[in-house]
Design an enzyme around this catalytic site. Structure first.
Site, PDB file in Angstrom:
ATOM      1  N   HIS A 166      -7.229  -6.691   0.121  1.00  8.61           N
ATOM      2  CA  HIS A 166      -6.114  -5.751   0.095  1.00  8.61           C
ATOM      3  C   HIS A 166      -4.971  -6.130   1.035  1.00  8.61           C
ATOM      4  O   HIS A 166      -3.810  -5.857   0.746  1.00  8.61           O
ATOM      5  CB  HIS A 166      -6.648  -4.365   0.468  1.00  8.61           C
ATOM      6  CG  HIS A 166      -5.617  -3.284   0.486  1.00  8.61           C
ATOM      7  ND1 HIS A 166      -4.867  -2.929  -0.606  1.00  8.61           N
ATOM      8  CD2 HIS A 166      -5.222  -2.450   1.499  1.00  8.61           C
ATOM      9  CE1 HIS A 166      -4.062  -1.932  -0.299  1.00  8.61           C
ATOM     10  NE2 HIS A 166      -4.244  -1.627   0.974  1.00  8.61           N
ATOM     11  N   TRP A 176      -8.890   8.511  -1.468  1.00  4.28           N
ATOM     12  CA  TRP A 176      -7.873   9.125  -2.326  1.00  4.28           C
ATOM     13  C   TRP A 176      -8.236  10.564  -2.672  1.00  4.28           C
ATOM     14  O   TRP A 176      -7.369  11.373  -2.980  1.00  4.28           O
ATOM     15  CB  TRP A 176      -7.729   8.316  -3.616  1.00  4.28           C
ATOM     16  CG  TRP A 176      -6.643   7.300  -3.565  1.00  4.28           C
ATOM     17  CD1 TRP A 176      -6.429   6.365  -2.591  1.00  4.28           C
ATOM     18  CD2 TRP A 176      -5.601   7.126  -4.523  1.00  4.28           C
ATOM     19  NE1 TRP A 176      -5.329   5.617  -2.893  1.00  4.28           N
ATOM     20  CE2 TRP A 176      -4.801   6.044  -4.076  1.00  4.28           C
ATOM     21  CE3 TRP A 176      -5.276   7.754  -5.718  1.00  4.28           C
ATOM     22  CZ2 TRP A 176      -3.687   5.602  -4.786  1.00  4.28           C
ATOM     23  CZ3 TRP A 176      -4.175   7.300  -6.429  1.00  4.28           C
ATOM     24  CH2 TRP A 176      -3.386   6.238  -5.960  1.00  4.28           C
ATOM     25  N   TYR A 226      -1.353  11.665   1.748  1.00  2.00           N
ATOM     26  CA  TYR A 226      -2.205  11.603   0.555  1.00  2.00           C
ATOM     27  C   TYR A 226      -2.161  12.909  -0.231  1.00  2.00           C
ATOM     28  O   TYR A 226      -2.199  12.887  -1.470  1.00  2.00           O
ATOM     29  CB  TYR A 226      -3.644  11.253   0.956  1.00  2.00           C
ATOM     30  CG  TYR A 226      -3.855   9.782   1.196  1.00  2.00           C
ATOM     31  CD1 TYR A 226      -4.373   8.958   0.202  1.00  2.00           C
ATOM     32  CD2 TYR A 226      -3.519   9.198   2.419  1.00  2.00           C
ATOM     33  CE1 TYR A 226      -4.565   7.603   0.417  1.00  2.00           C
ATOM     34  CE2 TYR A 226      -3.705   7.841   2.647  1.00  2.00           C
ATOM     35  CZ  TYR A 226      -4.224   7.045   1.636  1.00  2.00           C
ATOM     36  OH  TYR A 226      -4.401   5.696   1.847  1.00  2.00           O
ATOM     37  N   ASP A 253       0.845  -1.198   0.000  1.00  2.00           N
ATOM     38  CA  ASP A 253       0.000   0.000   0.000  1.00  2.00           C
ATOM     39  C   ASP A 253       0.886   1.256   0.000  1.00  2.00           C
ATOM     40  O   ASP A 253       1.714   1.420  -0.898  1.00  2.00           O
ATOM     41  CB  ASP A 253      -0.949  -0.060   1.209  1.00  2.00           C
ATOM     42  CG  ASP A 253      -2.002   1.023   1.208  1.00  2.00           C
ATOM     43  OD1 ASP A 253      -2.947   0.933   0.405  1.00  2.00           O
ATOM     44  OD2 ASP A 253      -1.872   1.974   2.005  1.00  2.00           O
ATOM     45  N   ARG A 254       0.757   2.151   0.973  1.00  2.00           N
ATOM     46  CA  ARG A 254       1.586   3.368   0.994  1.00  2.00           C
ATOM     47  C   ARG A 254       3.072   3.018   1.018  1.00  2.00           C
ATOM     48  O   ARG A 254       3.897   3.699   0.402  1.00  2.00           O
ATOM     49  CB  ARG A 254       1.259   4.241   2.210  1.00  2.00           C
ATOM     50  CG  ARG A 254      -0.204   4.550   2.441  1.00  2.00           C
ATOM     51  CD  ARG A 254      -0.917   5.084   1.227  1.00  2.00           C
ATOM     52  NE  ARG A 254      -0.445   6.415   0.847  1.00  2.00           N
ATOM     53  CZ  ARG A 254      -0.871   7.064  -0.244  1.00  2.00           C
ATOM     54  NH1 ARG A 254      -1.722   6.489  -1.074  1.00  2.00           N
ATOM     55  NH2 ARG A 254      -0.408   8.268  -0.527  1.00  2.00           N
ATOM     56  N   ARG A 273       4.396   2.596  -2.374  1.00  2.00           N
ATOM     57  CA  ARG A 273       4.685   3.852  -3.078  1.00  2.00           C
ATOM     58  C   ARG A 273       6.038   4.407  -2.629  1.00  2.00           C
ATOM     59  O   ARG A 273       6.776   5.001  -3.425  1.00  2.00           O
ATOM     60  CB  ARG A 273       3.557   4.851  -2.851  1.00  2.00           C
ATOM     61  CG  ARG A 273       2.227   4.258  -3.290  1.00  2.00           C
ATOM     62  CD  ARG A 273       1.056   5.197  -3.365  1.00  2.00           C
ATOM     63  NE  ARG A 273      -0.150   4.394  -3.574  1.00  2.00           N
ATOM     64  CZ  ARG A 273      -0.483   3.810  -4.726  1.00  2.00           C
ATOM     65  NH1 ARG A 273       0.281   3.982  -5.785  1.00  2.00           N
ATOM     66  NH2 ARG A 273      -1.582   3.081  -4.825  1.00  2.00           N
TER      67      ARG A 273
END
Length: 366
Positions: A345, A224, A284, A178-179, A182
């Site tokens: 997820h 988001w 975000y 997830d984050r 990134r």
């Protein structure tokens, strides 16, 4: 000037604390201020003998341990905790096992605890490093700045590289969910000589996801677009009932009832404070602004390291994107492999056996 030196210079230009004590004091003040604002394709990967953690049989802990320390000791037996100071903040860190270094990065709205079902097994083969990303868990929560650069994936990646350097690892393998995925993507672009192999779980590239947004995606990934609204709108509305938002968010993405254990959820809730919420929003906001600028500037850069990509076949990402294709477009030929796991997820909690087996196959090739 190298990319690492440039990024450190950017970090130095942002507000940063000097000591752990100062970090805690400033974080307490910031928490009070924010709290005031708040109130006003399927890959078959069966287990091949790698045992995931048995969370029903906790290990004995020191009688004087705090509830937090006891919870961590039960979930991560033999791991040692420390707070590592980087050039921009402090990072909560757990280290256990021996062998090649393997860094595991969590996502939102979780903490390093998300790896509790597989980290002990990985520690039999690797030196496993678990961290809370800046803004999350027990790590520092620096100011984001007017352009949210304090939560750019560039600086979040730099945190992790500096943690590993301080632990003595100048090359290592890394996983990001997830984050955290990134952050790993940015790490692969900014620090290609540092990463031997990487795995990214249940995401497509940020720029790809924003560029292809439609009504269906916006409806299913509403955070988001809500969390990026200017302060204090999301902080005030979500902060009015943090418990409801956290539970709703996790339940919406979890497709395996019972996968999130009570012990893990208790840690997620403990850490999901008003201060964390503001940092999450900054994360975000950065993804929708400065991170996209960095991605555009690096549009021609390709990921050089071998990359394992996994996703849940019941989740939004796998049902919205050709996940392998999106990452192959960002990588050199032949770098990307992977597939879907039978879950939603939260791969390391919903499908721990399959996730662990995939990691063992991939990371032991080094």
């Amino acid at each position: 000037m190298s990319e690492l030196e440039k990024t450190r210079a950017q970090a130095a230009a942002l507000p940063a604390t000097k000591t752990v004590a100062e970090t805690r004091t400033i974080n307490q003040r910031r928490r009070a201020l924010i709290a005031g604002a708040v109130s006003a394709a399927t890959l078959s990967l069966p287990s091949k003998g790698y045992a995931v953690a048995n969370t029903s049989s906790p290990s004995p802990v020191n009688a004087s341990a705090t509830p937090q320390e006891a919870a961590i000791a039960n979930m991560f037996p033999g791991f040692k905790s420390s707070l590592v100071k980087t050039s921009g903040t402090t990072i909560q860190t757990l280290v256990g096992g021996q062998g090649p270094a393997l860094l595991l990065l969590h996502g939102h709205p979780q903490t390093l605890v998300c790896w509790h079902k597989i980290a002990p097994a990985l520690a039999q083969h690797f030196t496993v490093v678990l961290t809370d990303l800046r803004g999350y868990g027990d790590s520092g929560k620096p100011d984001g700045g007017e352009d949210h650069a304090g939560y750019s994936k560039r600086l979040m990646a730099l945190d992790q590289v500096e943690v590993m350097q301080q632990l003595g690892y100048h090359r290592f393998q890394v996983v990001g969910h997830d984050r955290g995925g990134r952050v790993v993507h940015r790490m692969l672009l900014d620090h290609p000589d540092v990463i031997e192999r990487a795995a990214i779980l249940d995401i497509a590239p940020t720029a790809t996801m924003y560029a292809s947004t439609n009504k269906d995606f916006a409806s299913r990934y509403v955070w988001w677009f809500f969390l990026i609204q200017p302060v204090p709108l999301p902080e005030r509305l979500i902060g009015s009932n943090l418990e409801f938002y956290l539970e709703h968010h996790i339940n919406k993405q979890n497709k395996t009832p019972g996968a999130i254990t009570p012990q893990a959820y208790a840690e997620y809730r403990r850490c999901y404070t008003a201060e964390t919420l503001h940092a999450v929003c900054e994360d975000y906001r950065a993804a929708a602004s400065i991170d996209l600028e960095h991605d555009a500037a690096d549009a021609d850069k390709k990921i050089q390291s071998p990359l394992l990509v996994l996703w849940g076949d019941k989740g939004v990402v796998g049902n919205t994107y050709d996940v392998l294709k999106t990452w192959r477009e960002k990588s050199i030929d032949g770098a990307v492999s992977g597939g879907a796991l039978p879950c939603g997820h939260y791969l390391p909690e919903e499908a721990p056996e399959q996730t662990l087996h995939a990691f063992m196959q991939f990371f032991r090739q080094t």
